[in-house]
Motif scaffolding. Structure first.
Motif, PDB file in Angstrom:
ATOM      1  N   ARG A   1       0.826  -1.200   0.000  1.00 47.27           N
ATOM      2  CA  ARG A   1       0.000   0.000   0.000  1.00 47.27           C
ATOM      3  C   ARG A   1       0.868   1.261   0.000  1.00 47.27           C
ATOM      4  NH1 ARG A   1      -5.401   0.480   1.069  1.00 47.27           N
ATOM      5  NH2 ARG A   1      -6.151   2.588   1.467  1.00 47.27           N
ATOM      6  N   GLU A   2       1.967   1.220   0.750  1.00 48.55           N
ATOM      7  CA  GLU A   2       2.864   2.375   0.800  1.00 48.55           C
ATOM      8  C   GLU A   2       3.478   2.657  -0.573  1.00 48.55           C
ATOM      9  OE1 GLU A   2       6.837   3.971   3.241  1.00 48.55           O
ATOM     10  OE2 GLU A   2       6.098   1.918   3.515  1.00 48.55           O
ATOM     11  N   GLU A   3       3.935   1.592  -1.256  1.00 51.11           N
ATOM     12  CA  GLU A   3       4.510   1.757  -2.597  1.00 51.11           C
ATOM     13  C   GLU A   3       3.481   2.323  -3.565  1.00 51.11           C
ATOM     14  OE1 GLU A   3       7.733  -1.956  -2.673  1.00 51.11           O
ATOM     15  OE2 GLU A   3       5.622  -2.271  -3.242  1.00 51.11           O
ATOM     16  N   PHE A   4       2.264   1.789  -3.487  1.00 49.22           N
ATOM     17  CA  PHE A   4       1.194   2.226  -4.381  1.00 49.22           C
ATOM     18  C   PHE A   4       0.920   3.720  -4.200  1.00 49.22           C
ATOM     19  CE2 PHE A   4      -2.965   2.793  -6.122  1.00 49.22           C
ATOM     20  CZ  PHE A   4      -3.198   1.754  -7.025  1.00 49.22           C
ATOM     21  N   MET A   5       0.765   4.152  -2.954  1.00 49.52           N
ATOM     22  CA  MET A   5       0.425   5.548  -2.679  1.00 49.52           C
ATOM     23  C   MET A   5       1.578   6.491  -3.036  1.00 49.52           C
ATOM     24  SD  MET A   5      -2.641   5.367  -2.029  1.00 49.52           S
ATOM     25  CE  MET A   5      -2.844   7.136  -1.825  1.00 49.52           C
ATOM     26  N   GLN A   6       2.814   6.035  -2.906  1.00 46.99           N
ATOM     27  CA  GLN A   6       3.954   6.852  -3.318  1.00 46.99           C
ATOM     28  C   GLN A   6       3.923   7.087  -4.822  1.00 46.99           C
ATOM     29  OE1 GLN A   6       7.329   4.643  -1.853  1.00 46.99           O
ATOM     30  NE2 GLN A   6       7.300   5.635   0.160  1.00 46.99           N
ATOM     31  N   LYS A   7       3.605   6.063  -5.578  1.00 46.65           N
ATOM     32  CA  LYS A   7       3.529   6.179  -7.033  1.00 46.65           C
ATOM     33  C   LYS A   7       2.333   7.040  -7.440  1.00 46.65           C
ATOM     34  CE  LYS A   7       5.893   1.835  -8.035  1.00 46.65           C
ATOM     35  NZ  LYS A   7       7.003   2.480  -8.757  1.00 46.65           N
ATOM     36  N   GLU A   8       1.237   6.929  -6.722  1.00 47.78           N
ATOM     37  CA  GLU A   8       0.065   7.754  -7.020  1.00 47.78           C
ATOM     38  C   GLU A   8       0.388   9.225  -6.758  1.00 47.78           C
ATOM     39  OE1 GLU A   8      -3.348  10.025  -6.958  1.00 47.78           O
ATOM     40  OE2 GLU A   8      -2.240   9.650  -5.093  1.00 47.78           O
ATOM     41  N   ALA A   9       1.085   9.508  -5.653  1.00 50.93           N
ATOM     42  CA  ALA A   9       1.450  10.887  -5.318  1.00 50.93           C
ATOM     43  C   ALA A   9       2.418  11.471  -6.344  1.00 50.93           C
ATOM     44  CB  ALA A   9       2.085  10.926  -3.924  1.00 50.93           C
ATOM     45  N   ALA A  10       3.196  10.585  -6.993  1.00 53.25           N
ATOM     46  CA  ALA A  10       4.150  11.035  -8.008  1.00 53.25           C
ATOM     47  C   ALA A  10       3.498  11.177  -9.383  1.00 53.25           C
ATOM     48  CB  ALA A  10       5.320  10.058  -8.083  1.00 53.25           C
ATOM     49  N   GLY A  11       2.185  10.948  -9.458  1.00 56.98           N
ATOM     50  CA  GLY A  11       1.467  11.112 -10.721  1.00 56.98           C
ATOM     51  C   GLY A  11       1.648   9.968 -11.696  1.00 56.98           C
TER      52      GLY A  11
END
Length: 256
Positions: free
Chosen positions: A113-123
């Motif tokens: 989940r942390e990896e996913f949200m980091q990638k989402e925040a990076a667009g």
């Protein structure tokens, strides 16, 4: 209202009004309950595929087709069958998720989940949705790679996510034709609910997937371009539904 229709599913745990469904989840019977289903017609006399008359194709030859449907309706089996039958014609998008891996054949990219949200925040995501405790999404780099391929690309996602993906493609790649295909199982909603409980577990089924299935079946005729009936097959494989979809894909390529 036709007297053969009956109240077949109602549970107070869903926190919503009772809903009437036909004994079969198919366009002809659902049309009397959800009027928008009447906008669909079978593309051939013996076809399990239904289309809206107002479908418009872009001038380009690239097609991305969203394969959608409620839980436990056979979407993954249909996709697998089509990809195995016509690898020269069809490929598939690798979507991302935080859910646990179910098998070695899972056609998804797995993140914490942390990896996913980091990638989402990076667009990095075109779209993503939350279902229960899990996240599902489509990465820009993945869909861009699919667009380069001359093959028809199948995208397995969620109905709500398809709206976002369609908007992004319209703005970023107007040459691409994006069609949404929604799978309907040829069973009652009550039977579908029982199947969801069996395949996904009671807690997840009652709290998330069954209420979402009700919403998706109501919204499908509004948001989808195509409906695909997936009738029961003794082999356990979606032969008729897969054949109908594949014939349509072959027709798309031949006409463009």
């Amino acid at each position: 209202m036709n007297p053969e229709y009956k109240l077949i599913f109602y549970d107070r745990r869903l926190g919503q009004d009772a809903i009437l469904f036909a004994s079969r989840l198919c366009p002809e019977t659902l049309a009397e309950i959800v009027p928008e289903y009447a906008r669909f017609y079978p593309i051939a006399a013996d076809s399990f595929l239904y289309a809206k008359s107002e479908i418009n194709h872009s001038p380009g030859k690239k097609f991305i087709i969203a394969l959608l449907g409620a839980s436990a309706t056979g979407k993954d089996a249909i996709m697998d069958t089509i990809l195995q039958s016509a690898p020269e014609l069809v490929d598939a998008t690798l979507t991302a998720t935080t859910r646990p891996r179910r098998s070695d054949n899972d056609r998804q990219i797995f993140y914490t989940r942390e990896e996913f949200m980091q990638k989402e925040a990076a667009g990095e995501f075109v779209e993503y949705v939350a279902i229960g405790e899990n996240l599902y999404g489509t990465q820009v780099a993945t869909i861009e790679e699919n667009i380069k391929s001359p093959k028809i690309t199948l995208w397995r996602g969620e109905l709500s996510g398809s709206v976002t993906l369609k908007k992004w493609l319209t703005e970023s790649h107007p040459e691409v034709t994006f069609l949404t295909l929604f799978v309907l199982p040829d069973i009652s909603f009550n039977d579908l609910a029982q199947r969801i409980v069996k395949e996904r577990g009671g807690k997840d089924a009652w709290e998330t997937r069954i209420p979402r299935a009700l919403w998706e079946i109501r919204q499908a005729p509004i948001l989808a371009d195509l409906l695909l009936c997936n009738p029961y097959d003794p082999s356990g494989q979606p032969k008729k539904a897969s054949e109908a979809a594949l014939k349509y894909f072959q027709k798309l390529v031949a006409e463009n």
